[in-house]
Write a protein that holds these residues in place. Sequence first.
Motif, PDB file in Angstrom:
ATOM      1  N   ALA A   1       0.834  -1.203   0.000  1.00 21.37           N
ATOM      2  CA  ALA A   1       0.000   0.000   0.000  1.00 21.37           C
ATOM      3  C   ALA A   1       0.863   1.245   0.000  1.00 21.37           C
ATOM      4  O   ALA A   1       1.945   1.273   0.593  1.00 21.37           O
ATOM      5  N   VAL A   2       0.351   2.280  -0.660  1.00 21.29           N
ATOM      6  CA  VAL A   2       1.033   3.571  -0.662  1.00 21.29           C
ATOM      7  C   VAL A   2      -0.013   4.676  -0.672  1.00 21.29           C
ATOM      8  O   VAL A   2      -1.075   4.534  -1.296  1.00 21.29           O
ATOM      9  N   ALA A   3       0.272   5.780   0.039  1.00 19.09           N
ATOM     10  CA  ALA A   3      -0.669   6.900   0.114  1.00 19.09           C
ATOM     11  C   ALA A   3       0.103   8.198   0.295  1.00 19.09           C
ATOM     12  O   ALA A   3       0.882   8.324   1.245  1.00 19.09           O
ATOM     13  N   PRO A   4      -0.077   9.175  -0.606  1.00 14.17           N
ATOM     14  CA  PRO A   4       0.588  10.466  -0.440  1.00 14.17           C
ATOM     15  C   PRO A   4      -0.142  11.339   0.570  1.00 14.17           C
ATOM     16  O   PRO A   4      -1.364  11.269   0.696  1.00 14.17           O
ATOM     17  N   HIS A   5       0.609  12.164   1.283  1.00 21.37           N
ATOM     18  CA  HIS A   5      -0.008  13.145   2.165  1.00 21.37           C
ATOM     19  C   HIS A   5      -0.599  14.264   1.328  1.00 21.37           C
ATOM     20  O   HIS A   5      -0.053  14.625   0.284  1.00 21.37           O
ATOM     21  N   PRO A   6      -1.739  14.848   1.735  1.00 23.30           N
ATOM     22  CA  PRO A   6      -2.363  15.920   0.951  1.00 23.30           C
ATOM     23  C   PRO A   6      -1.465  17.120   0.686  1.00 23.30           C
ATOM     24  O   PRO A   6      -1.698  17.857  -0.276  1.00 23.30           O
ATOM     25  N   SER A   7      -0.446  17.324   1.492  1.00 28.36           N
ATOM     26  CA  SER A   7       0.479  18.436   1.269  1.00 28.36           C
ATOM     27  C   SER A   7       1.448  18.159   0.129  1.00 28.36           C
ATOM     28  O   SER A   7       2.068  19.086  -0.407  1.00 28.36           O
ATOM     29  N   GLY A   8       1.604  16.881  -0.211  1.00 31.57           N
ATOM     30  CA  GLY A   8       2.571  16.495  -1.222  1.00 31.57           C
ATOM     31  C   GLY A   8       3.992  16.389  -0.700  1.00 31.57           C
ATOM     32  O   GLY A   8       4.914  16.066  -1.456  1.00 31.57           O
TER      33      GLY A   8
END
Length: 314
Positions: free
Chosen positions: A247-254
Amino acid sequence: MPRLTTLHRQVDAHDEGIWSAAWIPNSNRLLTGSVDESVKAWDASDALKFEHTYQGHTLGVIAVTVSASGTRAASSALDSVIRVWDLEQHATIALIETASTETWSITFSPATDRLQLATAAGARQGIVLWDVGEEGQETKHTELPLPAASDERSKTRERFVLSVAYSPDGSRLACGAMDGTVAVFDTTTGQSVGVMEGHHKPVRSLAFTPDSRLLLTACDDMHVNLYDVAGGALVESFSGHESWVLAVAPHPSGASFASGGSDGKVKLWDLGARACVQTSADHTDQVWSVAFSSDGNRLVSVSDDKSVTTYSYA
């Protein structure tokens, strides 16, 4: 530098392993999907508080996703059925029945003017798009097949499509396959605009960065790759997990991203420094899903150990 702090670990959140989690936009509520055939809703404002169980699948739930409006959700399961839910009425509003092994990961379009669902179509070797009508009638909109294999060796590999993701700006769709293929499509034309090179094992998860310019891919080769979407170039390959990255997920800030692996670890990475800055070992079995809340203040991880863990990000 931002850090994760464990807020709550809900043991035995489901009766069996948990394979997916998704936040409801602009809220502290989330959904989890489990091999126990159920989807559960939780309030994560403080300690994790159970709210509701959505039932109907006859085999394990592979994936859950929530619409941009936060009023609809969908779940994909091993019974080859996608169920679309009204989160306010707690009711099934659509059933999409597929052939065996022709649905895996799912994601809603970021558009708010229509309810479109993209599915990683497994044995169909591509993406299938569904438009879900107001009255629950679904229509298969189009199929986006993987581009033809470029060489004879590739043609013999398993091209079962496992993962799918929309870019936040809605202009691109990406999918990942068992053979390591990562393909990107233009959502307006439906045409392939690139195939990313670098993986040769199953790509279990992928996600665009918030600016839609970069693509993160999680693979059984124990790496997370970062690609430039426009040119298709490999920007970086992140190593650190001791087994498959699931699994991978970026933070909304980038600025950062999280990953989960079959080593039971959740890792936080700094995109600017191109480095792992924190490793969490709260789980005792493989971590199938990680997701940041839309405000970026929370992360959730779920695992085959049947637990749900929430973290603060600050």
